[in-house]
Design a protein around this motif. Structure first.
Motif, PDB file in Angstrom:
ATOM      1  N   MET A  25       0.833  -1.201   0.000  1.00 59.57           N
ATOM      2  CA  MET A  25       0.000   0.000   0.000  1.00 59.57           C
ATOM      3  C   MET A  25       0.877   1.265   0.000  1.00 59.57           C
ATOM      4  O   MET A  25       0.597   2.218  -0.723  1.00 59.57           O
ATOM      5  CB  MET A  25      -0.908  -0.049   1.237  1.00 59.57           C
ATOM      6  CG  MET A  25      -1.946   1.009   1.314  1.00 59.57           C
ATOM      7  SD  MET A  25      -1.371   2.357   2.317  1.00 59.57           S
ATOM      8  CE  MET A  25      -1.564   1.657   3.927  1.00 59.57           C
ATOM      9  N   VAL A  26       1.935   1.249   0.795  1.00 60.87           N
ATOM     10  CA  VAL A  26       2.857   2.402   0.840  1.00 60.87           C
ATOM     11  C   VAL A  26       3.462   2.639  -0.548  1.00 60.87           C
ATOM     12  O   VAL A  26       3.498   3.773  -1.044  1.00 60.87           O
ATOM     13  CB  VAL A  26       3.982   2.164   1.887  1.00 60.87           C
ATOM     14  CG1 VAL A  26       5.108   3.177   1.725  1.00 60.87           C
ATOM     15  CG2 VAL A  26       3.413   2.231   3.305  1.00 60.87           C
ATOM     16  N   ILE A  27       3.918   1.560  -1.181  1.00 62.65           N
ATOM     17  CA  ILE A  27       4.549   1.686  -2.509  1.00 62.65           C
ATOM     18  C   ILE A  27       3.561   2.296  -3.501  1.00 62.65           C
ATOM     19  O   ILE A  27       3.894   3.217  -4.246  1.00 62.65           O
ATOM     20  CB  ILE A  27       5.051   0.298  -2.986  1.00 62.65           C
ATOM     21  CG1 ILE A  27       6.243  -0.154  -2.120  1.00 62.65           C
ATOM     22  CG2 ILE A  27       5.433   0.328  -4.463  1.00 62.65           C
ATOM     23  CD1 ILE A  27       6.653  -1.606  -2.311  1.00 62.65           C
ATOM     24  N   GLU A  28       2.322   1.797  -3.440  1.00 57.94           N
ATOM     25  CA  GLU A  28       1.312   2.282  -4.382  1.00 57.94           C
ATOM     26  C   GLU A  28       0.924   3.735  -4.081  1.00 57.94           C
ATOM     27  O   GLU A  28       0.949   4.589  -4.972  1.00 57.94           O
ATOM     28  CB  GLU A  28       0.087   1.372  -4.314  1.00 57.94           C
ATOM     29  CG  GLU A  28      -0.858   1.618  -5.473  1.00 57.94           C
ATOM     30  CD  GLU A  28      -2.205   0.963  -5.236  1.00 57.94           C
ATOM     31  OE1 GLU A  28      -2.246  -0.155  -4.687  1.00 57.94           O
ATOM     32  OE2 GLU A  28      -3.204   1.614  -5.583  1.00 57.94           O
ATOM     33  N   LYS A  29       0.585   4.012  -2.814  1.00 58.59           N
ATOM     34  CA  LYS A  29       0.109   5.364  -2.469  1.00 58.59           C
ATOM     35  C   LYS A  29       1.178   6.422  -2.670  1.00 58.59           C
ATOM     36  O   LYS A  29       0.895   7.555  -3.030  1.00 58.59           O
ATOM     37  CB  LYS A  29      -0.383   5.394  -1.026  1.00 58.59           C
ATOM     38  CG  LYS A  29      -1.687   4.661  -0.846  1.00 58.59           C
ATOM     39  CD  LYS A  29      -2.648   5.413   0.062  1.00 58.59           C
ATOM     40  CE  LYS A  29      -4.035   4.867  -0.173  1.00 58.59           C
ATOM     41  NZ  LYS A  29      -4.957   5.009   0.835  1.00 58.59           N
ATOM     42  N   MET A  30       2.430   6.046  -2.403  1.00 65.08           N
ATOM     43  CA  MET A  30       3.505   7.036  -2.538  1.00 65.08           C
ATOM     44  C   MET A  30       4.046   7.084  -3.967  1.00 65.08           C
ATOM     45  O   MET A  30       4.879   7.929  -4.285  1.00 65.08           O
ATOM     46  CB  MET A  30       4.638   6.731  -1.548  1.00 65.08           C
ATOM     47  CG  MET A  30       4.215   6.953  -0.094  1.00 65.08           C
ATOM     48  SD  MET A  30       5.582   6.789   1.058  1.00 65.08           S
ATOM     49  CE  MET A  30       6.647   8.144   0.531  1.00 65.08           C
ATOM     50  N   GLY A  31       3.606   6.138  -4.800  1.00 64.80           N
ATOM     51  CA  GLY A  31       4.055   6.124  -6.196  1.00 64.80           C
ATOM     52  C   GLY A  31       5.545   5.828  -6.312  1.00 64.80           C
ATOM     53  O   GLY A  31       6.216   6.322  -7.227  1.00 64.80           O
ATOM     54  N   LEU A  32       6.051   4.988  -5.393  1.00 63.52           N
ATOM     55  CA  LEU A  32       7.483   4.673  -5.444  1.00 63.52           C
ATOM     56  C   LEU A  32       7.756   3.716  -6.607  1.00 63.52           C
ATOM     57  O   LEU A  32       6.996   2.778  -6.853  1.00 63.52           O
ATOM     58  CB  LEU A  32       7.940   4.040  -4.121  1.00 63.52           C
ATOM     59  CG  LEU A  32       7.793   4.914  -2.875  1.00 63.52           C
ATOM     60  CD1 LEU A  32       8.135   4.120  -1.611  1.00 63.52           C
ATOM     61  CD2 LEU A  32       8.699   6.147  -2.970  1.00 63.52           C
ATOM     62  N   LYS A  33       8.861   3.959  -7.298  1.00 66.33           N
ATOM     63  CA  LYS A  33       9.221   3.121  -8.456  1.00 66.33           C
ATOM     64  C   LYS A  33      10.499   2.348  -8.142  1.00 66.33           C
ATOM     65  O   LYS A  33      11.357   2.824  -7.394  1.00 66.33           O
ATOM     66  CB  LYS A  33       9.481   3.988  -9.693  1.00 66.33           C
ATOM     67  CG  LYS A  33       8.322   4.894 -10.059  1.00 66.33           C
ATOM     68  CD  LYS A  33       7.163   4.109 -10.672  1.00 66.33           C
ATOM     69  CE  LYS A  33       5.973   5.004 -10.966  1.00 66.33           C
ATOM     70  NZ  LYS A  33       4.714   4.522 -10.405  1.00 66.33           N
ATOM     71  N   GLY A  34      10.626   1.159  -8.759  1.00 65.67           N
ATOM     72  CA  GLY A  34      11.849   0.379  -8.548  1.00 65.67           C
ATOM     73  C   GLY A  34      11.917  -0.213  -7.156  1.00 65.67           C
ATOM     74  O   GLY A  34      12.995  -0.332  -6.555  1.00 65.67           O
ATOM     75  N   ILE A  35      10.767  -0.596  -6.641  1.00 64.40           N
ATOM     76  CA  ILE A  35      10.709  -1.214  -5.316  1.00 64.40           C
ATOM     77  C   ILE A  35       9.529  -2.178  -5.294  1.00 64.40           C
ATOM     78  O   ILE A  35       8.470  -1.877  -5.846  1.00 64.40           O
ATOM     79  CB  ILE A  35      10.596  -0.147  -4.199  1.00 64.40           C
ATOM     80  CG1 ILE A  35      10.521  -0.806  -2.808  1.00 64.40           C
ATOM     81  CG2 ILE A  35       9.429   0.799  -4.407  1.00 64.40           C
ATOM     82  CD1 ILE A  35      10.692   0.171  -1.653  1.00 64.40           C
ATOM     83  N   ASP A  36       9.729  -3.363  -4.710  1.00 62.25           N
ATOM     84  CA  ASP A  36       8.637  -4.321  -4.607  1.00 62.25           C
ATOM     85  C   ASP A  36       8.777  -5.137  -3.327  1.00 62.25           C
ATOM     86  O   ASP A  36       9.717  -4.929  -2.566  1.00 62.25           O
ATOM     87  CB  ASP A  36       8.558  -5.220  -5.859  1.00 62.25           C
ATOM     88  CG  ASP A  36       9.840  -5.996  -6.105  1.00 62.25           C
ATOM     89  OD1 ASP A  36      10.772  -5.914  -5.261  1.00 62.25           O
ATOM     90  OD2 ASP A  36       9.934  -6.696  -7.119  1.00 62.25           O
ATOM     91  N   VAL A  37       7.816  -6.039  -3.127  1.00 63.77           N
ATOM     92  CA  VAL A  37       7.782  -6.826  -1.892  1.00 63.77           C
ATOM     93  C   VAL A  37       7.888  -8.307  -2.230  1.00 63.77           C
ATOM     94  O   VAL A  37       7.153  -8.806  -3.091  1.00 63.77           O
ATOM     95  CB  VAL A  37       6.480  -6.560  -1.104  1.00 63.77           C
ATOM     96  CG1 VAL A  37       6.464  -7.365   0.195  1.00 63.77           C
ATOM     97  CG2 VAL A  37       6.310  -5.067  -0.816  1.00 63.77           C
ATOM     98  N   PHE A  38       8.784  -9.001  -1.548  1.00 66.28           N
ATOM     99  CA  PHE A  38       8.881 -10.461  -1.604  1.00 66.28           C
ATOM    100  C   PHE A  38       8.195 -10.943  -0.323  1.00 66.28           C
ATOM    101  O   PHE A  38       8.750 -10.792   0.767  1.00 66.28           O
ATOM    102  CB  PHE A  38      10.364 -10.851  -1.657  1.00 66.28           C
ATOM    103  CG  PHE A  38      10.632 -12.334  -1.620  1.00 66.28           C
ATOM    104  CD1 PHE A  38      10.476 -13.117  -2.755  1.00 66.28           C
ATOM    105  CD2 PHE A  38      11.072 -12.946  -0.447  1.00 66.28           C
ATOM    106  CE1 PHE A  38      10.741 -14.486  -2.722  1.00 66.28           C
ATOM    107  CE2 PHE A  38      11.345 -14.309  -0.405  1.00 66.28           C
ATOM    108  CZ  PHE A  38      11.176 -15.086  -1.540  1.00 66.28           C
ATOM    109  N   GLY A  39       6.982 -11.482  -0.463  1.00 61.51           N
ATOM    110  CA  GLY A  39       6.170 -11.769   0.712  1.00 61.51           C
ATOM    111  C   GLY A  39       6.351 -13.163   1.282  1.00 61.51           C
ATOM    112  O   GLY A  39       5.375 -13.862   1.543  1.00 61.51           O
ATOM    113  N   HIS A  40       7.570 -13.570   1.479  1.00 62.98           N
ATOM    114  CA  HIS A  40       7.875 -14.899   2.007  1.00 62.98           C
ATOM    115  C   HIS A  40       9.082 -14.808   2.930  1.00 62.98           C
ATOM    116  O   HIS A  40       9.819 -13.836   2.906  1.00 62.98           O
ATOM    117  CB  HIS A  40       8.229 -15.877   0.865  1.00 62.98           C
ATOM    118  CG  HIS A  40       7.263 -15.850  -0.257  1.00 62.98           C
ATOM    119  ND1 HIS A  40       6.097 -16.583  -0.243  1.00 62.98           N
ATOM    120  CD2 HIS A  40       7.266 -15.154  -1.424  1.00 62.98           C
ATOM    121  CE1 HIS A  40       5.429 -16.341  -1.358  1.00 62.98           C
ATOM    122  NE2 HIS A  40       6.117 -15.470  -2.095  1.00 62.98           N
TER     123      HIS A  40
END
Ligand code: SAM
Length: 214
Positions: free
Chosen positions: A112-127
């Motif tokens: 949600m933070v990545i999406e709302k802040m419009g951050l690019k070049g960042i993702d989540v590995f959820g494991h």
């Protein structure tokens, strides 16, 4: 102090951090998202604004002073509510970063933070990061308040390239940990051991930097 952008600016200065206005605004935006989602999500146990600025935002941006150039492709192992990954990315937007965090509420918050802040070049590995699960080739790994260094190094054996660096953000207990930790046993060498106190605080910190040799 009542939380505000101006208050954040003032406190960060007090704790020894100088940020550009745009960067400051992004940290403020992140702080607001964290506060708005913390009640039911158990993201951080810190509540007071001053303490959050000291132990989250200052702590995770002061490290920049010890690293002239960050690796281009990195993972943050055990990101929790985004520390140090989100501030690291805000201050160093060119890093291509993956936040590794297995707890569902934290994964949702980070996305949600990545999406709302419009951050690019960042993702989540959820494991959970293990030597089997984490195979993304990276040249940098960072971790704060996670586990003993000797436990983390085997987890990243199939991810960190030879010549890549690991950045461990530690508290005072690292002094004991270092007494029985030999990076050579894992194919690493020390390239930095920085011990410091967050300015105007009692918070002792260490940034331990290792380089993979084999
Ligand atoms: C003590 S918290 C620290 C969070 C954050 N780094 C900080 O400094 O605020 C450790 C986090 O690591 C996560 N974690 C536990 N085992 C993990 C694993 N094998 N790989 C990645 N994250 C893990 C937990 O879910 C938790 O959010």
């Amino acid at each position: 102090m009542t939380p505000s952008l101006a208050g954040l600016d003032k406190l960060l200065h007090y704790y020894g951090v100088e940020l550009q206005q745009d960067t400051l605004k992004q940290i403020w935006e992140f702080h607001q998202l964290l506060r708005a989602n913390n009640d039911d999500q158990d993201l951080t146990r810190l509540n007071a604004f001053e303490t959050m600025v000291e132990r989250h935002y200052a702590d995770c941006t002061l490290i920049n002073a010890y690293v002239p150039k960050w690796p281009a492709r990195m993972i943050d192992v055990g990101s929790g509510a985004g520390f140090p990954g989100i501030p690291l990315k805000i201050v160093n937007p060119s890093i291509r970063l993956t936040l590794c965090e297995p707890r569902p509420n934290r994964i949702n918050f980070l996305n949600m933070v990545i999406e709302k802040m419009g951050l690019k070049g960042i993702d989540v590995f959820g494991h959970k990061v293990t030597s089997r699960s984490m195979t993304i080739p990276v040249d940098g790994v960072i971790s704060r308040a996670f586990e003993l260094m000797e436990k983390t190094l085997p987890r990243i054996a199939n991810s960190l390239k030879v010549g890549g660096r690991v950045y461990f953000m530690k508290g005072p207990a690292v002094a004991d940990e270092l007494k029985t930790f030999y990076p050579e046993d894992f194919g690493y060498k020390f390239v930095g051991k920085h011990f410091y106190t967050i300015p105007n605080s009692t918070q002792d910190r260490a940034l331990i930097i290792l380089e993979r040799e084999e």
